[in-house]
Design a protein around this motif. Sequence first.
Motif, mmCIF file in Angstrom:
data_model
loop_
_atom_site.group_PDB
_atom_site.id
_atom_site.type_symbol
_atom_site.label_atom_id
_atom_site.label_comp_id
_atom_site.label_asym_id
_atom_site.label_seq_id
_atom_site.Cartn_x
_atom_site.Cartn_y
_atom_site.Cartn_z
ATOM 1 N N PHE A 70 46.657 54.554 -6.537
ATOM 2 C CA PHE A 70 47.892 55.131 -6.014
ATOM 3 C C PHE A 70 47.682 55.794 -4.654
ATOM 4 N N VAL A 71 48.782 55.911 -3.922
ATOM 5 C CA VAL A 71 48.848 56.678 -2.677
ATOM 6 C C VAL A 71 50.172 57.432 -2.686
ATOM 7 N N TYR A 72 50.305 58.368 -1.759
ATOM 8 C CA TYR A 72 51.569 59.098 -1.590
ATOM 9 C C TYR A 72 52.216 58.671 -0.282
ATOM 10 N N LEU A 73 53.532 58.553 -0.297
ATOM 11 C CA LEU A 73 54.297 58.185 0.895
ATOM 12 C C LEU A 73 54.960 59.441 1.451
ATOM 13 N N LEU A 74 54.434 59.952 2.565
ATOM 14 C CA LEU A 74 54.895 61.208 3.126
ATOM 15 C C LEU A 74 55.737 60.990 4.376
ATOM 16 N N ALA A 75 56.607 61.935 4.638
ATOM 17 C CA ALA A 75 57.440 61.883 5.842
ATOM 18 C C ALA A 75 56.587 62.207 7.069
ATOM 19 N N PRO A 76 56.842 61.553 8.201
ATOM 20 C CA PRO A 76 56.037 61.790 9.409
ATOM 21 C C PRO A 76 56.436 63.081 10.120
ATOM 22 N N THR A 77 56.140 64.203 9.518
ATOM 23 C CA THR A 77 56.410 65.494 10.154
ATOM 24 C C THR A 77 55.499 65.654 11.368
ATOM 25 N N PRO A 78 55.840 66.542 12.300
ATOM 26 C CA PRO A 78 54.954 66.760 13.458
ATOM 27 C C PRO A 78 53.531 67.143 13.057
ATOM 28 N N GLU A 79 53.390 67.918 11.966
ATOM 29 C CA GLU A 79 52.051 68.323 11.526
ATOM 30 C C GLU A 79 51.207 67.114 11.123
ATOM 31 N N LEU A 80 51.813 66.177 10.367
ATOM 32 C CA LEU A 80 51.083 64.987 9.939
ATOM 33 C C LEU A 80 50.912 63.993 11.081
ATOM 34 N N TRP A 81 51.927 63.889 11.931
ATOM 35 C CA TRP A 81 51.842 62.954 13.059
ATOM 36 C C TRP A 81 50.676 63.328 13.973
ATOM 37 N N THR A 82 50.439 64.630 14.165
ATOM 38 C CA THR A 82 49.316 65.086 14.975
ATOM 39 C C THR A 82 47.982 64.588 14.415
ATOM 40 N N LEU A 83 47.902 64.422 13.098
ATOM 41 C CA LEU A 83 46.652 64.014 12.464
ATOM 42 C C LEU A 83 46.439 62.500 12.469
ATOM 43 N N VAL A 84 47.498 61.719 12.663
ATOM 44 C CA VAL A 84 47.357 60.256 12.547
ATOM 45 C C VAL A 84 47.651 59.507 13.842
ATOM 46 N N LEU A 85 48.147 60.175 14.870
ATOM 47 C CA LEU A 85 48.536 59.463 16.091
ATOM 48 C C LEU A 85 47.335 58.881 16.823
ATOM 49 N N SER A 86 47.610 57.928 17.706
ATOM 50 C CA SER A 86 46.561 57.308 18.523
ATOM 51 C C SER A 86 46.169 58.264 19.645
ATOM 52 N N HIS A 87 44.891 58.526 19.782
ATOM 53 C CA HIS A 87 44.415 59.472 20.790
ATOM 54 C C HIS A 87 44.217 58.758 22.129
ATOM 55 N N ARG A 88 45.209 58.845 22.984
ATOM 56 C CA ARG A 88 45.079 58.305 24.334
ATOM 57 C C ARG A 88 44.408 59.322 25.244
ATOM 58 N N THR A 89 44.515 60.597 24.876
ATOM 59 C CA THR A 89 43.889 61.699 25.614
ATOM 60 C C THR A 89 43.475 62.752 24.582
ATOM 61 N N GLN A 90 42.828 63.804 25.060
ATOM 62 C CA GLN A 90 42.574 64.954 24.198
ATOM 63 C C GLN A 90 43.931 65.530 23.786
ATOM 64 N N ILE A 91 44.062 65.939 22.528
ATOM 65 C CA ILE A 91 45.351 66.430 22.047
ATOM 66 C C ILE A 91 45.265 67.887 21.622
ATOM 67 N N LEU A 92 46.421 68.519 21.529
ATOM 68 C CA LEU A 92 46.511 69.851 20.943
ATOM 69 C C LEU A 92 46.699 69.712 19.441
ATOM 70 N N TYR A 93 46.027 70.583 18.698
ATOM 71 C CA TYR A 93 46.140 70.556 17.241
ATOM 72 C C TYR A 93 47.046 71.683 16.764
#
Length: 311
Positions: A70-93
């Motif tokens: 099983f897996v969970y299907l979560l909404a792409p909140t800004p908090e989660l999006w920060t953890l999964v987005l493509s790093h084109r540059t250094q990001i703020l956490y």
Amino acid sequence: MLSVDAEKRISFKRCIRDGDLVIVYERHDNMKAVKVCESSTLQNRFGVFKHSDWIGKPFGSKVLSNKGGFVYLLAPTPELWTLVLSHRTQILYIADISLVIMYLEIIPGCLVLESGTGSGSLTTSLARAVAPNGHVYTFDFHEQRAASAREDFEKTGLSSLVTVGVRDIQGEGFPEEFSGLADSVFLDLPQPWLAIPSSEKMLKQDGVLCSFSPCIEQVQRSSETLRSNFTDIRTFEVLLRTYEVREGKMDCSQGNEGGSLGPRPGKRRQRSGEVSNEGEIPTPTTVMARPAAEARGHTGYLTFARLKCLP
């Protein structure tokens, strides 16, 4: 996908649809963003998951694979999006982002200018903070990077709250059309002091500016430039320390006196396989907390300043 209704209110109070963006949660350190397509499947170590089984389920649902995993299907909140987005540059956490939004005093309806779009981590959180009727105008000098960020905001449903522009803010400054209209300005630039004069013109009276810099020398030079027309200049470094909390068994051989952590003197630990003549004493359990093995160190310095009011 950040659902924006007719009144631009961000909401996840609906079921997953074909074409939505969801965060597939496998475990706390393994998540990925997936676009739902009815004819597609997701394969991982837990088995094969059909996207068609996801459609119609609410965000947060637990879904099963053909193997029973099983897996969970979560909404792409800004908090989660920060953890999964493509790093084109250094990001703020999250830790830095939280402080930025608080000290920039961003509330719904604000107009925010950002220079240094990068991967869009901060921009996503800024958009949620200004919704439903505010707007974020973000600029990056790199055309391809700006185009990628624009695509990401389309995926996450933020295109009505964010406008991405291609512009060298250090050399050209912010567009004059925003003069005196911005509630807040955020700078993530190699030489932020070059953009401070333009930022000053963009801000409303009593508006707040923030500059993110990885090096203290950048902070020093920016602060010198800010002293002429800004007040309440402050710099922060956010160091986040997380703790692991879990239930575990206590070692009965530990003494209670003097804070001793080793076995009591004169007592021999029973080896496995040995039969004890005494009755077995159940091992008590307790909740234990300890710092996480991996801690995020220095990310950068956040310098805040408030535009002086006219006398």
